[in-house]
Design a protein around this motif. Structure first.
Motif, PDB file in Angstrom:
ATOM      1  N   ASP A 136     -89.008  80.115  28.754  1.00 21.18           N
ATOM      2  CA  ASP A 136     -90.076  80.155  29.760  1.00 21.18           C
ATOM      3  C   ASP A 136     -90.642  78.757  29.980  1.00 21.18           C
ATOM      4  O   ASP A 136     -90.819  78.289  31.096  1.00 21.18           O
ATOM      5  CB  ASP A 136     -91.173  81.115  29.287  1.00 21.18           C
ATOM      6  N   GLU A 137     -90.875  78.046  28.882  1.00 18.38           N
ATOM      7  CA  GLU A 137     -91.484  76.712  29.000  1.00 18.38           C
ATOM      8  C   GLU A 137     -90.513  75.729  29.661  1.00 18.38           C
ATOM      9  O   GLU A 137     -90.906  74.930  30.504  1.00 18.38           O
ATOM     10  CB  GLU A 137     -91.882  76.215  27.608  1.00 18.38           C
ATOM     11  N   HIS A 138     -89.216  75.806  29.280  1.00 17.84           N
ATOM     12  CA  HIS A 138     -88.262  74.862  29.859  1.00 17.84           C
ATOM     13  C   HIS A 138     -88.035  75.136  31.342  1.00 17.84           C
ATOM     14  O   HIS A 138     -87.758  74.234  32.121  1.00 17.84           O
ATOM     15  CB  HIS A 138     -86.942  74.906  29.081  1.00 17.84           C
ATOM     16  N   ALA A 139     -88.193  76.430  31.722  1.00 13.08           N
ATOM     17  CA  ALA A 139     -88.009  76.784  33.141  1.00 13.08           C
ATOM     18  C   ALA A 139     -89.152  76.233  33.985  1.00 13.08           C
ATOM     19  O   ALA A 139     -88.979  75.893  35.142  1.00 13.08           O
ATOM     20  CB  ALA A 139     -87.941  78.301  33.287  1.00 13.08           C
ATOM     21  N   ASP A 140     -90.328  76.145  33.406  1.00 11.53           N
ATOM     22  CA  ASP A 140     -91.508  75.735  34.172  1.00 11.53           C
ATOM     23  C   ASP A 140     -92.444  74.979  33.229  1.00 11.53           C
ATOM     24  O   ASP A 140     -93.454  75.511  32.782  1.00 11.53           O
ATOM     25  CB  ASP A 140     -92.187  77.005  34.738  1.00 11.53           C
ATOM     26  N   PRO A 141     -92.084  73.713  32.892  1.00 15.33           N
ATOM     27  CA  PRO A 141     -92.865  73.005  31.874  1.00 15.33           C
ATOM     28  C   PRO A 141     -94.301  72.780  32.322  1.00 15.33           C
ATOM     29  O   PRO A 141     -94.554  72.585  33.507  1.00 15.33           O
ATOM     30  CB  PRO A 141     -92.133  71.666  31.723  1.00 15.33           C
ATOM     31  N   PRO A 142     -95.268  72.811  31.365  1.00 17.95           N
ATOM     32  CA  PRO A 142     -96.660  72.559  31.745  1.00 17.95           C
ATOM     33  C   PRO A 142     -96.822  71.140  32.273  1.00 17.95           C
ATOM     34  O   PRO A 142     -96.164  70.224  31.801  1.00 17.95           O
ATOM     35  CB  PRO A 142     -97.424  72.746  30.426  1.00 17.95           C
ATOM     36  N   GLN A 143     -97.690  70.960  33.292  1.00 14.73           N
ATOM     37  CA  GLN A 143     -97.921  69.633  33.854  1.00 14.73           C
ATOM     38  C   GLN A 143     -98.826  68.849  32.913  1.00 14.73           C
ATOM     39  O   GLN A 143     -99.799  69.384  32.403  1.00 14.73           O
ATOM     40  CB  GLN A 143     -98.635  69.760  35.208  1.00 14.73           C
ATOM     41  N   PRO A 144     -98.524  67.554  32.672  1.00  6.92           N
ATOM     42  CA  PRO A 144     -99.467  66.765  31.882  1.00  6.92           C
ATOM     43  C   PRO A 144    -100.809  66.680  32.603  1.00  6.92           C
ATOM     44  O   PRO A 144    -100.833  66.656  33.836  1.00  6.92           O
ATOM     45  CB  PRO A 144     -98.811  65.381  31.800  1.00  6.92           C
ATOM     46  N   SER A 145    -101.931  66.631  31.845  1.00  8.77           N
ATOM     47  CA  SER A 145    -103.218  66.605  32.523  1.00  8.77           C
ATOM     48  C   SER A 145    -103.328  65.328  33.345  1.00  8.77           C
ATOM     49  O   SER A 145    -102.815  64.286  32.998  1.00  8.77           O
ATOM     50  CB  SER A 145    -104.356  66.696  31.516  1.00  8.77           C
TER      51      SER A 145
END
Ligand SMILES: NC(=O)c1ccc[n+]([C@@H]2O[C@H](COP(=O)([O-])OP(=O)(O)OC[C@H]3O[C@@H](n4cnc5c(N)ncnc54)[C@H](OP(=O)(O)O)[C@@H]3O)[C@@H](O)[C@H]2O)c1
Length: 328
Positions: free
Chosen positions: A316-325
């Motif tokens: 899930d994370e690799h499909a849609d990595p969190p954006q850096p702040s």
């Protein structure tokens, strides 16, 4: 036409995942303090009620009929916060134990009111509970194991949750208690969990020593959602565990997590839960804890082994990595 379902605690870590999925199938009526709209949950109706208010709870439930099910995620879950309310016998000290915001009121009494109303209207009730109802001397525990009595190895949170279970078990409600253990999910910005806390500490270089002797069976939250969606259509009663079929330790779990997330945190420091001194500000945790899932497997419900849950989380994370702040 969608049929109505009543969800208590739809804004919770576990319940928000279910609520998001359930809105496609059911007319979701959410009950609690915070508006699910704040979490972008598009429920049919929100009843703002403090669930420790017995009159408000009974007034809401008494006239209801025709709900497919009532599902209760609401609880006082701050385990160390609950510990400050510990007392020897709450049933003999009803003044302080019945304090409006107490763990006793929320975790032990409120499920009893729910069960009485469910018995009266014959509405199927599913109540979420925890492996912390056990003192961790003989896990993993099976569905027919009864919660442990109050003692130094059992947290006040675990005791109050066990008493909530007991009130449901002793009622004639068509009710199922679903125990889960260390729930974790891919993302939920409103509350962290066991796995995401490890990841953020690992990334920040703030990892603490991890227990190698504690046995746990972490629950992949989408398994809870899947099981609940099945069980609302095909109700069961009694007790059911949804958790990893394989036990692990926090140390093993973290090492698998960092490997799957390709995170180099260096050698993990090890500690032993059994050797931790008792602390007034920290509730005891089950050492040999965890939940056996034979009944879930017999019912054909999916329960991810912890390694597979971690893999699903990483995918899930690799499909849609969190954006850096700071990134727009
Ligand atoms: N998290 C865990 O590690 C864990 C482990 C095993 C089992 N469980 C069980 O799983 C269930 C869900 O846990 P969770 O961690 O997802 O919960 P959570 O994120 O802590 O959320 C608790 C929910 O209960 C509601 N609530 C609490 N007090 C309330 C009150 N007085 N009136 C109305 N609503 C109230 C909260 O609403 P507000 O946001 O408005 O306060 C929130 O929706 C619980 O039964 C818990 O015992 C949790």
């Amino acid at each position: 036409m969608k049929r109505p379902i009543l969800v208590f605690g739809s804004t919770s870590l576990v319940g928000s995942d279910f609520t998001a999925e359930a809105t496609a199938r059911f007319e979701v009526h959410a009950v609690g303090r915070s508006d699910p709209a704040e979490l972008n949950l598009d429920v049919h109706q929100f009843h703002r009620i403090d669930l420790t208010d017995e009159h408000d709870v009974r007034d809401l439930l008494a006239p209801r009929s025709g709900d497919v099910a009532w599902i209760n995620f609401a609880a006082r879950t701050d385990v160390d916060g609950c510990e400050r309310e510990r007392q020897s016998d709450p049933q003999k000290n009803s003044d302080s134990s019945s304090r409006a915001d107490s763990a006793w009121r929320m975790n032990a009494e409120f499920p009893g009111w729910l069960a009485e109303a469910s018995a009266a209207s014959r509405t199927p009730l599913i109540h979420l509970s925890t492996d912390f109802v056990f003192d961790g001397t003989a896990g993993p525990y099976q569905e027919n194991d009864l919660p442990s009595p109050l003692g130094p190895r059992l947290s006040w949170y675990g005791y109050t949750k066990g008493m909530g279970e007991q009130r449901i078990r002793h009622s004639s409600a068509p009710a199922l208690t679903m125990r889960i253990s260390y729930p974790y999910r891919a993302r939920f910005e409103h509350k962290t969990d066991f796995a995401r806390n490890l990841l953020s500490r690992g990334r920040a270089g703030r990892l603490f020593p991890l227990y190698s002797d504690q046995r746990i069976t972490p629950t992949w939250v989408p398994d809870v959602t899947g099981a609940l969606l099945t069980l609302t259509e095909h109700p069961e009663t009694g007790t059911l565990h949804v958790a990893s079929p394989e036990t692990t330790s926090p140390l093993e779990f973290a090492s698998c997590l960092f490997r799957e997330f390709h995170l180099d945190v260096g050698p993990l420091k090890e500690a032993r839960l059994a050797e931790q001194p008792a602390r007034l500000d920290r509730a005891p945790r089950p050492i040999l804890g965890g939940l056996g899932v034979r009944r879930a497997q017999a019912l054909g419900l999916l329960t991810h082994a912890y390694r597979d849950g971690i893999r699903a989380m990483a995918t899930d994370e690799h499909a849609d990595p969190p954006q850096p702040s700071g990134t727009s």
